[in-house]
Scaffold this motif. Structure first.
Motif, PDB file in Angstrom:
ATOM      1  N   THR A  35     -23.108  89.833  22.281  1.00  0.00           N
ATOM      2  CA  THR A  35     -22.424  88.771  23.358  1.00  0.00           C
ATOM      3  C   THR A  35     -22.085  87.512  22.775  1.00  0.00           C
ATOM      4  N   ASN A  36     -21.157  86.770  23.071  1.00  0.00           N
ATOM      5  CA  ASN A  36     -20.883  85.365  23.020  1.00  0.00           C
ATOM      6  C   ASN A  36     -20.753  85.238  21.441  1.00  0.00           C
ATOM      7  N   GLY A  37     -20.671  86.015  20.572  1.00  0.00           N
ATOM      8  CA  GLY A  37     -20.393  85.829  19.193  1.00  0.00           C
ATOM      9  C   GLY A  37     -21.548  86.295  18.334  1.00  0.00           C
ATOM     10  N   ASN A  38     -22.673  85.858  18.906  1.00  0.00           N
ATOM     11  CA  ASN A  38     -23.946  86.116  17.956  1.00  0.00           C
ATOM     12  C   ASN A  38     -25.220  86.381  18.796  1.00  0.00           C
ATOM     13  N   GLU A  39     -25.082  86.624  19.930  1.00  0.00           N
ATOM     14  CA  GLU A  39     -26.206  86.942  20.700  1.00  0.00           C
ATOM     15  C   GLU A  39     -26.287  88.643  20.795  1.00  0.00           C
ATOM     16  N   LEU A  40     -27.442  89.155  20.191  1.00  0.00           N
ATOM     17  CA  LEU A  40     -27.828  90.410  19.995  1.00  0.00           C
ATOM     18  C   LEU A  40     -28.672  90.966  21.182  1.00  0.00           C
ATOM     19  N   ASP A  41     -28.698  92.280  21.506  1.00  0.00           N
ATOM     20  CA  ASP A  41     -29.512  92.778  22.455  1.00  0.00           C
ATOM     21  C   ASP A  41     -30.886  92.613  21.908  1.00  0.00           C
ATOM     22  N   ALA A  42     -31.899  93.058  22.822  1.00  0.00           N
ATOM     23  CA  ALA A  42     -33.380  92.846  22.335  1.00  0.00           C
ATOM     24  C   ALA A  42     -33.895  93.617  21.117  1.00  0.00           C
ATOM     25  N   ASP A  43     -33.331  94.999  21.176  1.00  0.00           N
ATOM     26  CA  ASP A  43     -33.695  95.820  20.088  1.00  0.00           C
ATOM     27  C   ASP A  43     -32.924  95.353  18.814  1.00  0.00           C
ATOM     28  N   LYS A 135     -29.799  86.635  26.353  1.00  0.00           N
ATOM     29  CA  LYS A 135     -30.674  86.391  27.469  1.00  0.00           C
ATOM     30  C   LYS A 135     -30.580  87.356  28.323  1.00  0.00           C
ATOM     31  N   ASN A 136     -29.536  88.279  28.334  1.00  0.00           N
ATOM     32  CA  ASN A 136     -29.200  89.393  29.463  1.00  0.00           C
ATOM     33  C   ASN A 136     -30.344  90.582  29.421  1.00  0.00           C
TER      34      ASN A 136
END
Ligand code: HEC
Length: 137
Positions: A35-43, A135-136
Motif C-alpha cells: 500500500t502507498n507505494g512502499n508499505e508492506l504487510d507485516a509478514d 500500519k494497517n
C-alpha cells in the motif's frame, strides 16, 4: 445440451488446463500486500528483514543482484518449490555458490515470508527501495 451444462464442461476444461501446469488454486493470489507505494504487510516486511540479514550481502540490498543473481528476476522464472529447495539445500552453478540454509532456523521458518517479499519485488509491486511496514496490519 443445456447451456449451463456446457458452461460447467468449459469450466472443468479450464481447471484441467491449469492442472497440467500444476498451478495451485491460489496461484494468482499475491502472497503480499503493498500500500502507498512502499508499505508492506507485516509478514512480507518480516521477509524483507530476514532478506536483509541473510541474503542481501550476496543478492544486493533489495534483491537486485550482486555476486548472487537478481532475485526479482529469478522469482519470475523459478517456482516457489524451487525457491524453497534452493534456500534449503543451496546451489552451485555457473554464477557461483549459494550456501544451504537448512541449519538456520530463522531462515527456514521465515521462508514463506522471504518468498513474499521477493515476490513483491519480482512483480514490481515494490521497487529497489527501502520498504516500510504498513500500519494497517
Ligand atoms: C554467500 C553468498 C550468498 C548468500 C548469502 C545467499 N545467496 Fe542465494 N545465491 C548465491 C549465488 C552465487 C547464487 C547462484 C548459484 C548459481 O546458480 O550459480 C545464488 C542463487 C540463489 C537462488 C537461485 C536463483 C535462480 O535463478 O535459480 C535463490 C532463490 C537464492 N539464491 C536465494 C537466496 C536467499 C533467499 C538467501 C538468503 C536466505 C540467499 N540466497 C543467500 C549466493 C548467495
Amino acid at each position: 445440451m443445456k447451456l449451463h451444462n456446457k458452461l460447467i464442461m468449459l469450466a472443468s476444461a479450464a481447471t484441467l488446463t491449469f492442472g497440467a501446469f500444476t498451478l495451485p488454486a491460489y496461484a494468482d493470489e499475491a502472497p503480499y500486500t503493498v500500500t502507498n507505494g512502499n508499505e508492506l504487510d507485516a509478514d512480507s516486511y518480516k521477509g524483507f528483514k530476514l532478506y536483509r540479514n541473510w541474503c542481501a550481502r550476496c543478492h544486493g540490498t533489495y534483491g537486485q543482484g550482486m555476486v548472487g543473481p537478481n532475485l526479482a528476476d529469478s522469482l519470475n522464472v523459478i517456482s516457489k518449490e524451487e525457491f524453497f529447495q534452493t534456500v534449503e539445500n543451496g546451489k552451485s552453478g555457473t554464477i557461483g555458490s549459494m550456501p544451504a540454509w537448512k541449519a538456520n532456523v530463522k531462515v527456514m521458518e521465515g521462508r514463506e515470508k522471504l518468498y513474499s517479499y521477493l515476490k513483491a519485488r519480482a512483480d514490481g509491486a515494490i521497487g529497489v527501495e527501502k520498504p516500510k511496514k504498513s500500519k494497517n496490519k
